[in-house]
Design an enzyme around this catalytic site. Structure first.
Site, PDB file in Angstrom:
ATOM      1  CB  VAL A   1      -0.940  -0.004   1.229  1.00  0.00           C
ATOM      2  CG1 VAL A   1      -1.738   1.293   1.319  1.00  0.00           C
ATOM      3  CG2 VAL A   1      -1.873  -1.208   1.183  1.00  0.00           C
ATOM      4  CD  GLU A   2       2.579   3.934   3.798  1.00  0.00           C
ATOM      5  OE1 GLU A   2       3.057   4.805   3.058  1.00  0.00           O
ATOM      6  OE2 GLU A   2       1.837   4.188   4.755  1.00  0.00           O
ATOM      7  CB  SER A   3       6.700   1.928  -1.124  1.00  0.00           C
ATOM      8  OG  SER A   3       6.926   0.596  -0.629  1.00  0.00           O
TER       9      SER A   3
ATOM     10  CE1 TYR B   1      -1.397   3.829   4.243  1.00  0.00           C
ATOM     11  CE2 TYR B   1      -2.141   3.116   6.409  1.00  0.00           C
ATOM     12  CZ  TYR B   1      -1.125   3.284   5.488  1.00  0.00           C
ATOM     13  OH  TYR B   1       0.150   2.904   5.815  1.00  0.00           O
TER      14      TYR B   1
END
Length: 536
Positions: free
Chosen positions: A138-140, A243
């Site tokens: 999800v982040e990167s 998120y």
């Protein structure tokens, strides 16, 4: 949960209804990236004269266990899923997005192969749900040098201030936010702290994205209104709203990819890399030659190195593929050529870069590329790297880190992505003092001082003056501010180790043992208390 196959059948018609967040836009951009090449496993022909090991040394116990060679790591990951099932429209929408982009999911998993075993091990050691190991998707998207618009960097997307708060070093040579091991330790420490603060993984994840201040304020408002204090109830920014559903959607897909029409590549349940102490500075292309791998592979495993040189420090390790460590160490012992071909050079303001390039016999384009100078034609008085010239005394240059000690602070975009803090910022809906500080790499207290604020409330539309360069208080600053005589009582949690507790509180393991009369083999019991003193 609704029938997954039925939901998949609806995906094509409903996908057009999605309102994509910033992260979705980043994800779509990543779809055009080429599929990473399979990791180099053979010694190139031109390096065949270098030693090839016949046996493997013992591996670093902190990183490497010895599971079955043919096991699939996803089996372990699925067994560790513990977060609550959420049957919401937001989760369904995220499932449709990922299911509609199978090539993207394949690329992400291929990139994760280098890092996922290590991350899963660390998550399991701490007793965390293994959904946390999926958070870099999800982040990167498992891009180790990913950069965000808010100056966040690395697999776990740390901004400068939070990175500093959790001990991630940033120098002219190195950015700990992009270091695979260091950033993972820091991210899991941070997430565990957030879980301890809020008592709920969904809220902890929301705080990881939005900031603990934002979540804390939102919870206070819902409680004041007599509502449930959970993720679904609190009012939050659009990005944070999506998120947690993104992570739950990824979890659901990994749990049963066939139900979404996807095939997730196998990730071997065995270590990919091993940390090595070199004892010396060396060019990254020399590292690659000695290990029998490509420079690209060196950079994939060591993305925290932001120059073409590994600047050795006592606690800094070089990551290499497990099966290349013996090759590297044997060849290093026999290597009789210079390990360095670069030297730091302090430019004069206004010095012409093309003149420097000719002086050091390097193409101007390469000089710019190595030093991240863009299209600059003249130097601004900064330290850059230039080739070592034959006949010059190289002895003083062997301790590279000490040569640039005065230039260790990362400034502007010199680290490949950190953004300067703007002088003024207009508060928008959903902003909190803490989220603004987190976004721009400063502290809430610094913003309050600069704007003479008496409370943490920041009204929408208020123009704030932002002071650059004052990070949030980290463990060392908090230690100095604490009473030297009054100990802190720390409640041991499941998965804690003395080493992890010591790092979190900026003390040593020996101090913890001394203060609490612990022996070397004393087992830690969840729920017991440790005394942590602040000694001058």
């Amino acid at each position: 949960m609704q029938n997954l196959s039925f939901r998949l059948a609806l995906s094509c018609g409903l996908f057009a209804l999605l309102t994509l967040s910033r992260a979705h836009a980043d994800t779509i951009a990543a779809l055009s990236e080429p599929l990473p090449a399979a990791p180099e496993t053979t010694v190139p022909a031109e390096q065949s004269m270098l030693a090839v090991p016949t046996q493997t040394d013992s591996l670093d116990a902190a990183v490497i266990d010895t599971p079955a060679e043919s096991a699939d790591l996803w089996v372990r990951v699925r067994k560790g899923f513990r977060m609550e099932e959420v049957d919401s429209a937001a989760v369904r929408a995220q499932e449709r997005f990922y299911a509609s982009n199978p090539l993207y999911m394949q690329r992400v998993v291929e990139r994760s192969r280098r890092y996922l075993y290590f991350i899963v091990n660390e998550v399991e050691k701490r007793g965390m749900p293994t959904e946390i190991a999926l958070l870099p998707i999800v982040e990167s998207a498992f891009v180790p040098r990913a950069q965000s618009h808010a100056a966040a960097s690395g697999l776990w997307q740390f901004i400068p201030s939070t990175g500093q708060r959790y001990g991630l070093e940033r120098t002219w040579w190195y950015d700990g936010r992009q270091d695979v091991m260091a950033a993972t330790y820091a991210a899991l420490d941070y997430l565990q702290d957030l879980y301890n603060l809020f008592g709920d993984w969904q809220l902890a994840l929301a705080a990881y994205n939005w900031g603990e201040g934002g979540v804390g304020r939102a919870l206070a408002k819902t409680r004041k209104r007599g509502l449930e204090d959970d993720f679904d109830t609190i009012k939050k920014p659009r990005e944070t709203e999506a998120y947690v559903p993104k992570l739950l959607a990824v979890r659901n897909i990994i749990a049963n990819p066939a139900a979404f029409g996807l095939s997730i590549p196998v990730v071997p349940d065995r270590p990919y890399f091993q940390p090595v102490s070199t004892g010396r500075h060396m060019d990254l292309d020399v590292v690659a030659e000695l290990a029998g791998i490509t420079v690209e592979e060196v950079l994939h495993l060591n993305p925290g190195l932001i120059r073409p040189v590994f600047a050795h420090k006592g606690d800094r390790k070089l990551l290499l593929p497990v099966d290349k460590v013996d090759t590297f160490q044997q060849n290093l012992q026999q290597y009789d050529k210079p390990l360095l071909s670069w030297q730091p050079y302090v430019t004069k303001r206004g010095e012409a870069l093309d003149v420097l390039a000719r002086k050091y016999d390097i193409a101007l384009s390469e000089l710019r590329s190595v030093n991240k100078l863009g299209n600059a034609t003249r130097a601004s008085g900064q330290t850059i790297l230039v080739p070592i010239r034959d006949g010059e005394d190289q002895a003083p240059r062997q301790d590279l880190a000490s040569l640039i000690a005065s230039a260790s602070k990362v400034i502007g975009n010199d680290d490949g992505g950190a953004q300067a803090t703007p002088a003024r910022y207009k508060v928008r809906r959903g902003d909190t003092l803490f989220s603004i500080a987190r976004r721009f790499g400063t502290s809430a207290e610094a913003i309050k001082r600069a704007n003479k604020l008496k409370t943490n409330r920041v009204p929408v539309g208020r123009m704030l003056v932002l002071q650059q360069g004052e990070p949030a208080a980290g463990p060392s600053r908090m230690a100095k501010a604490s009473s030297a005589s009054k100990p802190v009582q720390y409640v041991i949690r499941r998965g804690d180790t003395l080493d992890a507790i010591a790092r979190k509180h900026d003390v040593t393991v020996a101090q913890l043992q001394k203060w609490n009369k612990l022996g070397r083999k004393t087992a830690l019991r969840a729920g017991s208390k440790l005394a942590i003193r602040r000694e001058s």
